[in-house]
Enzyme design. Structure first.
Site, PDB file in Angstrom:
ATOM      1  N   ASP A 102       2.210   3.922  -8.067  1.00  0.00           N
ATOM      2  CA  ASP A 102       1.988   3.577  -6.682  1.00  0.00           C
ATOM      3  C   ASP A 102       1.522   1.689  -6.985  1.00  0.00           C
ATOM      4  O   ASP A 102       2.300   1.038  -7.530  1.00  0.00           O
ATOM      5  CB  ASP A 102       0.663   3.932  -6.102  1.00  0.00           C
ATOM      6  CG  ASP A 102       0.626   4.211  -4.639  1.00  0.00           C
ATOM      7  OD1 ASP A 102       0.365   2.851  -4.066  1.00  0.00           O
ATOM      8  OD2 ASP A 102       1.046   5.002  -3.947  1.00  0.00           O
ATOM      9  N   THR A 104       0.120  -1.847  -7.584  1.00  0.00           N
ATOM     10  CA  THR A 104      -0.719  -2.534  -8.760  1.00  0.00           C
ATOM     11  C   THR A 104      -0.690  -3.861  -8.444  1.00  0.00           C
ATOM     12  O   THR A 104       0.246  -4.684  -7.915  1.00  0.00           O
ATOM     13  CB  THR A 104      -0.031  -2.073 -10.235  1.00  0.00           C
ATOM     14  OG1 THR A 104       0.179  -1.004 -10.138  1.00  0.00           O
ATOM     15  CG2 THR A 104      -0.526  -2.833 -11.331  1.00  0.00           C
ATOM     16  N   TYR A 105      -2.112  -4.411  -8.902  1.00  0.00           N
ATOM     17  CA  TYR A 105      -2.114  -6.074  -8.732  1.00  0.00           C
ATOM     18  C   TYR A 105      -1.931  -6.555 -10.254  1.00  0.00           C
ATOM     19  O   TYR A 105      -2.441  -6.227 -11.197  1.00  0.00           O
ATOM     20  CB  TYR A 105      -3.360  -6.119  -8.238  1.00  0.00           C
ATOM     21  CG  TYR A 105      -3.954  -7.716  -8.579  1.00  0.00           C
ATOM     22  CD1 TYR A 105      -3.466  -8.759  -7.806  1.00  0.00           C
ATOM     23  CD2 TYR A 105      -4.873  -7.839  -9.880  1.00  0.00           C
ATOM     24  CE1 TYR A 105      -4.039  -9.956  -8.229  1.00  0.00           C
ATOM     25  CE2 TYR A 105      -5.481  -9.171  -9.968  1.00  0.00           C
ATOM     26  CZ  TYR A 105      -4.840 -10.297  -8.963  1.00  0.00           C
ATOM     27  OH  TYR A 105      -5.049 -11.420  -9.638  1.00  0.00           O
ATOM     28  N   CYS A 202      -3.547   1.795  -7.154  1.00  0.00           N
ATOM     29  CA  CYS A 202      -2.684   2.968  -7.537  1.00  0.00           C
ATOM     30  C   CYS A 202      -2.794   4.058  -6.634  1.00  0.00           C
ATOM     31  O   CYS A 202      -2.846   5.406  -7.033  1.00  0.00           O
ATOM     32  CB  CYS A 202      -3.097   3.319  -9.095  1.00  0.00           C
ATOM     33  SG  CYS A 202      -2.778   2.149 -10.253  1.00  0.00           S
TER      34      CYS A 202
END
Length: 243
Positions: A102, A104-105, A202
Site C-alpha cells: 500500500d 509508504t513514506y 501501509c
C-alpha cells in the site's frame, strides 16, 4: 552455477524518481540477461554450439530520499491524507509505483534498501526472501538493544508486536520478475515521524510507527546502521558483498 557476489552501491540522498529510474535500469538489464541466457540454454539443448555463460549480477543499493509518498499496486489512493496543496506545504511528492503493498513514506533519516537480486542465485521463494530481509533488520536492531520481531499477517519489522503497543519500524514492498527483485525496505533510523501522520501507513490505521531515534531517545549514526545492516544482509543471504 550460482553467483553469490553482490555489488554494493550507496546513492546517498537521491530524488525518488531518479532512484527509481536507476533501479529500473539495473533490474531490466538483469531480467533481459536472464532471458538471453535461458534462450542460449534452450538452443544448446536443441543442438547449437555452447557459448561461454555469463552469471546474472546482483546489486544491493542503500539510499535516502527527500520527502515522498509512494503507492503500491494493491494500495488505495485515499490512504494519502494530503492533497496537492498539502504535499507542496510539506515539501513532499507522490508517486504510484509498481511494487506490491500500500502507501509508504520515504524521507531523510530513513534508510532505504533496494536489493536487486537474482533469487536463482539464492532461493526461489518470495516469502522466504521477505522473512530473510526482516531478519537482517531484526538482527541490526539487536545491536542497539532494541528487541524487534514480526507481526502475524503483515510484512515488515515491528516492536511489541504481541500487544497493544505494536509499532512498525521497517516497511517492505517488493516486485519480482523472473526471480529478479527490486524495491525493498524502508528502515526508520532518524526519520521525521510527523510525515506518517499524513497517511494511513501501509493501509494500517490502528498501529503506530516508530524509529530508532524515538526508541533510543537520541539520533543514531546512520552510517553505522548501514555498516551493520549491510553485514547482516550478507550473513542472512550467504552472499559476498563487493564494495
Amino acid at each position: 552455477m550460482k553467483n553469490k557476489q553482490v555489488q554494493f552501491q550507496d546513492w546517498g540522498l537521491i530524488d525518488y524518481k531518479e532512484g527509481w529510474e536507476k533501479q529500473e535500469a539495473l533490474f531490466s538489464s538483469s531480467v533481459q540477461l536472464k532471458t538471453e541466457l535461458r534462450n542460449r540454454q534452450q538452443a544448446v539443448l536443441a543442438g547449437a554450439e555452447p557459448e561461454e555463460m555469463t552469471l546474472t549480477p546482483n546489486y544491493l543499493v542503500f539510499c535516502e530520499h527527500p520527502h515522498v509518498y509512494t503507492l503500491g499496486k494493491s494500495g488505495k489512493a485515499a490512504h494519502l491524507l494530503l492533497d496537492e496543496a498539502g504535499l507542496k506545504k510539506h515539501q513532499a511528492v507522490y508517486y504510484p509505483i509498481n511494487r506490491g503493498g500500500d502507501i509508504t513514506y520515504h524521507g531523510p533519516g530513513q534508510l532505504v534498501v533496494y536489493p536487486i537480486l537474482d533469487l536463482d542465485n539464492f532461493f526461489t521463494d518470495i516469502h522466504l526472501y521477505l522473512r530473510t530481509l526482516e531478519e537482517a533488520v531484526i538482527k541490526t536492531l539487536a545491536h542497539y538493544g532494541i528487541t524487534a520481531g514480526r507481526y502475524p499477517g503483515y510484512t515488515g519489522v515491528w516492536l511489541d508486536a504481541d500487544n497493544e503497543r505494536a509499532r512498525k519500524i521497517c516497511a517492505m514492498g517488493v516486485r519480482c520478475s523472473r526471480w529478479v527483485t527490486m524495491h525493498g525496505l524502508a528502515f526508520n533510523v532518524n526519520a521525521n515521524l510527523d510525515y506518517f501522520g499524513y497517511m494511513v501507513p501501509c493501509g494500517i490505521d490502528d498501529k503506530d510507527v516508530t524509529s530508532m531515534q524515538r526508541e533510543l531517545g537520541h539520533p543514531v549514526d546512520i552510517n553505522e546502521v548501514k555498516k551493520i545492516l549491510k553485514h547482516e544482509i550478507s550473513v542472512q543471504f550467504g552472499m559476498e558483498i563487493l564494495g
